[in-house]
Enzyme design. Sequence first.
Site, mmCIF file in Angstrom:
data_model
loop_
_atom_site.group_PDB
_atom_site.id
_atom_site.type_symbol
_atom_site.label_atom_id
_atom_site.label_comp_id
_atom_site.label_asym_id
_atom_site.label_seq_id
_atom_site.Cartn_x
_atom_site.Cartn_y
_atom_site.Cartn_z
ATOM 1 C CB CYS A 1 41.081 35.395 49.642
ATOM 2 S SG CYS A 1 40.320 35.360 51.307
ATOM 3 C CE1 TYR B 1 37.359 40.350 38.348
ATOM 4 C CE2 TYR B 1 37.755 43.004 38.273
ATOM 5 C CZ TYR B 1 37.633 41.636 38.897
ATOM 6 O OH TYR B 1 37.761 41.585 40.460
ATOM 7 N NE ARG C 1 45.308 47.241 35.936
ATOM 8 C CZ ARG C 1 44.943 46.003 36.962
ATOM 9 N NH1 ARG C 1 43.746 45.196 36.684
ATOM 10 N NH2 ARG C 1 45.761 45.882 37.795
ATOM 11 C CG HIS D 1 48.377 43.403 45.767
ATOM 12 N ND1 HIS D 1 48.302 42.317 46.908
ATOM 13 C CD2 HIS D 1 47.451 43.526 45.201
ATOM 14 C CE1 HIS D 1 47.124 41.948 46.675
ATOM 15 N NE2 HIS D 1 46.591 42.788 45.703
ATOM 16 C CG ASP E 1 44.698 38.780 44.665
ATOM 17 O OD1 ASP E 1 43.825 39.108 44.851
ATOM 18 O OD2 ASP E 1 45.146 38.859 43.371
ATOM 19 C CG ASN F 1 41.121 41.142 35.601
ATOM 20 O OD1 ASN F 1 40.499 40.902 34.748
ATOM 21 N ND2 ASN F 1 41.003 42.234 36.442
#
Length: 280
Positions: free
Chosen positions: A15, A32, A113, A164, A232, A237
């Site tokens: 997290c 972001y 990204r 992941h 998470d 995003n």
Amino acid sequence: MPRFRPPPGAVDAHCHVFGPQARFPFSDKAKYLPEDATPEMLFALRNRLGFSRSVIVQASCHGADNRALVDAIAQSNGTARGVAVVDPDIAETQLLSLDAAGVRGVRFNFLKRLVDDAPKDKFLDIAKRIAPLGWHVVVYFEADLLQELIPFLEAIPTIIVVDHMGRPDVSAGPRGPDMIAFHNLLETHPNIWTKVSCAERLSRQGPPFDDFVAAVRPLVEAFEDRILWGTDWPHPNMQDAIPDDGALVDLLPRLAISELAQRKMLIDNPMRLYWPEEVR
């Protein structure tokens, strides 16, 4: 609220916290800019979901400024540990300070990204420096980079945790090329662990994520001593499609069928990595 209640002592092993920006501004290289996601918000959600502990992973928007991470751990009363992002030239005293604060790993991010540069040679230098602390390395990449990264992974002298599962295409099922390649990676590298998380990102079907369960459950069954799971939260995003955290928790008994497998994934495995002093 989830229907499934995690066993007492369960760990949310992935997290994040963001900010608060007034105290902990984002990096000027951030790709972001999320809303604040404070420790108070994280721990309130954790309690609602039925978890006891958290592993807070430094997100790319804070760069190598780990102050928000350390602050969150300090507010947890010993119920949180951290995974930091550090610069290659970090001083030894700073590493020791992070260790005392509750950091137990470093994260290397290869998602173009999210980061501008991912220097493997400097990452390896960091990995060698943190190994004596008993820390591990968390690596975040996408499936198309796996083969290229294997020599790099093999050079890391610590336990490795892949975030992941390296973002495989789960829609092809457990025998799809991405899942086969990742299964082979774990089979041939006993120091590599993984987080079977982010159904909300990887599933093409969406809730109840049947494609994710079908592809990932065999991985849990094959490597149950090296599997972690996390929410998470707060789902960076994904501002336009924030998932239901309760629905994600309800995936757990579908991924780990037996109570023993659930205990390993949610308690035994994360405790070995993040609270080894409490493991007998």
